[in-house]
Design a protein around this motif. Structure first.
Motif, PDB file in Angstrom:
ATOM      1  N   THR A 148       0.954  -1.196  -0.062  1.00 44.70           N
ATOM      2  CA  THR A 148      -0.293   0.709  -0.417  1.00 44.70           C
ATOM      3  C   THR A 148       0.735   1.068   0.187  1.00 44.70           C
ATOM      4  N   HIS A 149       2.102   1.730   1.057  1.00 41.78           N
ATOM      5  CA  HIS A 149       2.903   2.429   0.895  1.00 41.78           C
ATOM      6  C   HIS A 149       4.088   2.375   1.960  1.00 41.78           C
ATOM      7  N   GLY A 150       5.111   2.901   1.392  1.00 41.64           N
ATOM      8  CA  GLY A 150       6.539   2.722   1.629  1.00 41.64           C
ATOM      9  C   GLY A 150       6.758   3.278   3.194  1.00 41.64           C
ATOM     10  N   HIS A 151       5.789   3.187   4.239  1.00 45.44           N
ATOM     11  CA  HIS A 151       5.845   3.447   5.675  1.00 45.44           C
ATOM     12  C   HIS A 151       6.405   2.029   6.341  1.00 45.44           C
ATOM     13  N   LEU A 152       6.985   2.092   7.393  1.00 47.50           N
ATOM     14  CA  LEU A 152       8.576   1.063   7.833  1.00 47.50           C
ATOM     15  C   LEU A 152       7.323   0.136   7.629  1.00 47.50           C
ATOM     16  N   ASP A 153       6.194   0.517   8.631  1.00 49.97           N
ATOM     17  CA  ASP A 153       5.267  -1.077   9.058  1.00 49.97           C
ATOM     18  C   ASP A 153       4.456  -1.006   8.114  1.00 49.97           C
TER      19      ASP A 153
END
Length: 451
Positions: free
Chosen positions: A60-65
């Motif tokens: 979905t996206h590039g955040h660490l979590d």
């Protein structure tokens, strides 16, 4: 069809949802657990299915979590494609390498200072292992229905939150599964409002702020006041922030304040090994945000970008008034820890919390009034002023989440509330039931559903 919740169930981090259909295994997101130690220890475990049997990952996206466990997945034998948008590929590369560098630095420091409980502290993964993920990253254009395999189709729809972030519509077995990812805000400083789904049989909805509304305050004015108050004391302002997008939103507001002569002429520092790379993501993807390229370039000139640790040490040793934006956003690691070691015990320091703080993180402890905080095995008394600006959160609040499902043409069979702590998810469950009459489930970690 089977759905298994491997992460972000009953908690806000470690996003991983496994979908099995007609012999195909699809993993939605592959994130790191953060926060309390029992969650962080899960990062060292194997998945409940062999990584080599997973056919593809939808990111979905590039955040660490949401992406930070990909190096472990590849290291354990995954060889499929990882589908995401072009900005997400850029961010994911930055985030993973930055995460690996931080882990290597932390492990090195723990060994040198003998502050690890293990005989030899090791990073969860290395920079070399993070880079091995790169060849598997595959671009999917937004708002385009793409056929993957075995009549499985997918569409990525912009969701705000951070640049490149999308919700995912997964079509298989005649059903439409919609995974929200993290939903941004309708009135975000830099990003466009999320695109709302029209059709869904099953919805997997984040619930990070499911039990609260963001205050109707002016974050720009709050920043101005806190910076000026601290400047009068010749103190330092430290803003822990994720290096991509949230940092740029703060920088945008600071840039406007500086142009309007509302904040002093002092050093404004972005301290992150990937600070320059984060700027390039914004320069390369102007269609994804509201800033023009000339504005991006003008804004960047206001800030000192510290990439090398020697530059960090120089900034720390300069005790004059300054504003520092440093990763990580939840104060779980990164350069911000070095600043806190040196400044959290100084009463003239102001620490501004600007995003969601997961259970067990240092950021959560600070906003809950902790008197001391542990960093690299040592405890430091909290004498700095701790403040919170909720209006800068990248997550939509309860009203935004309710609005996001408001255009569904028919009631979905069920909504699964994920990526939230249980009180927040349960409050959102009640609101969805009252507002739309839709059944909601709050899955536990490891729970499996069959359809």
């Amino acid at each position: 069809m089977r759905i298994k919740f491997i992460g972000a169930a009953g908690t806000v981090t470690g996003s991983k949802t496994l979908v099995e259909s007609n012999g195909i295994r699809i993993l939605i997101d592959c994130g790191l657990f953060q926060g309390i130690k029992p969650l962080r220890e899960l990062n060292w475990d194997l998945l409940p299915v062999s990584a080599s049997t997973i056919d593809l990952v939808l990111l979905t996206h590039g955040h660490l979590d949401h992406c930070g466990w990909l190096p472990r997945l590849v290291n354990q034998g995954f060889r499929g494609k990882i589908y995401c948008t072009s900005p997400t590929i850029e961010i994911t590369k930055l985030i993973m390498v930055d995460s690996a560098k931080i882990q290597e630095e932390d492990a090195k420091k723990a060994n040198e200072e003998n502050c690890s409980k293990h005989e030899i502290a090791e990073p969860l993964y290395t920079v070399e292992q993070a880079k091995k993920v790169f060849p598997f990253l595959t671009v999917v254009p937004p708002e385009t229905l793409v056929e993957l395999e075995n009549e499985i189709k997918v569409k990525f729809s912009p969701a705000g939150h951070i640049i490149g972030a999308c919700s995912i519509s997964l079509q298989l077995e005649g059903k439409n599964l919609v995974f929200s990812g993290d939903i941004g805000r309708d009135n975000d400083v830099l990003l466009y409002p999320p695109i709302k789904p029209k059709k869904a049989d099953l919805v997997f909805l984040e619930s990070t702020y499911g039990d609260r509304l963001h205050p109707d305050t002016d974050p720009k004015l709050e920043l101005e006041n806190y910076i000026n108050e601290t400047f009068k004391k010749d103190g330092t302002v430290i803003i822990p922030s994720f290096a991509v997008e949230r940092a740029q939103s703060i920088m945008f507001l600071l840039w406007e304040l500086k142009k309007e002569a509302r904040i002093p002429d002092i050093p404004y520092i972005v301290d992150s090994p990937m600070g320059v790379g984060a700027f390039e993501v914004f320069f390369n993807n102007t269609k994804w945000h509201k800033l023009s390229l000339p504005d991006c370039q003008a804004m960047s000139k206001m800030f000192i970008i510290n990439s090398d640790y020697e530059e960090t040490l120089a900034a720390i040793n300069n005790k004059g008034a300054k504003v520092v934006i440093a990763a990580s956003g939840m104060i779980t690691g990164g350069r911000v820890l070095s600043y806190l070691e040196n400044y959290i015990g100084i009463p003239e320091t102001t620490i501004i919390i600007v995003g969601y703080q997961a259970e067990g993180t240092r950021g959560r402890k600070l906003i809950e009034g902790a008197k001391s905080i542990k960093i690299f095995g040592n405890y430091y008394k909290v004498r700095a002023k701790i403040v919170e600006i909720n209006g800068l959160s990248a997550h939509g609040d309860q009203a935004d989440l309710l609005s996001w499902i408001s255009e569904l043409e028919q009631k979905p069979h069920r909504i699964f509330l994920v990526h939230g702590e249980h009180p927040a998810a349960d409050e959102l469950r009640i609101k969805i039931r009252e507002t739309y009459g839709i059944n909601c489930s709050i899955p536990f970690m490891g729970q499996e559903f069959e359809f």
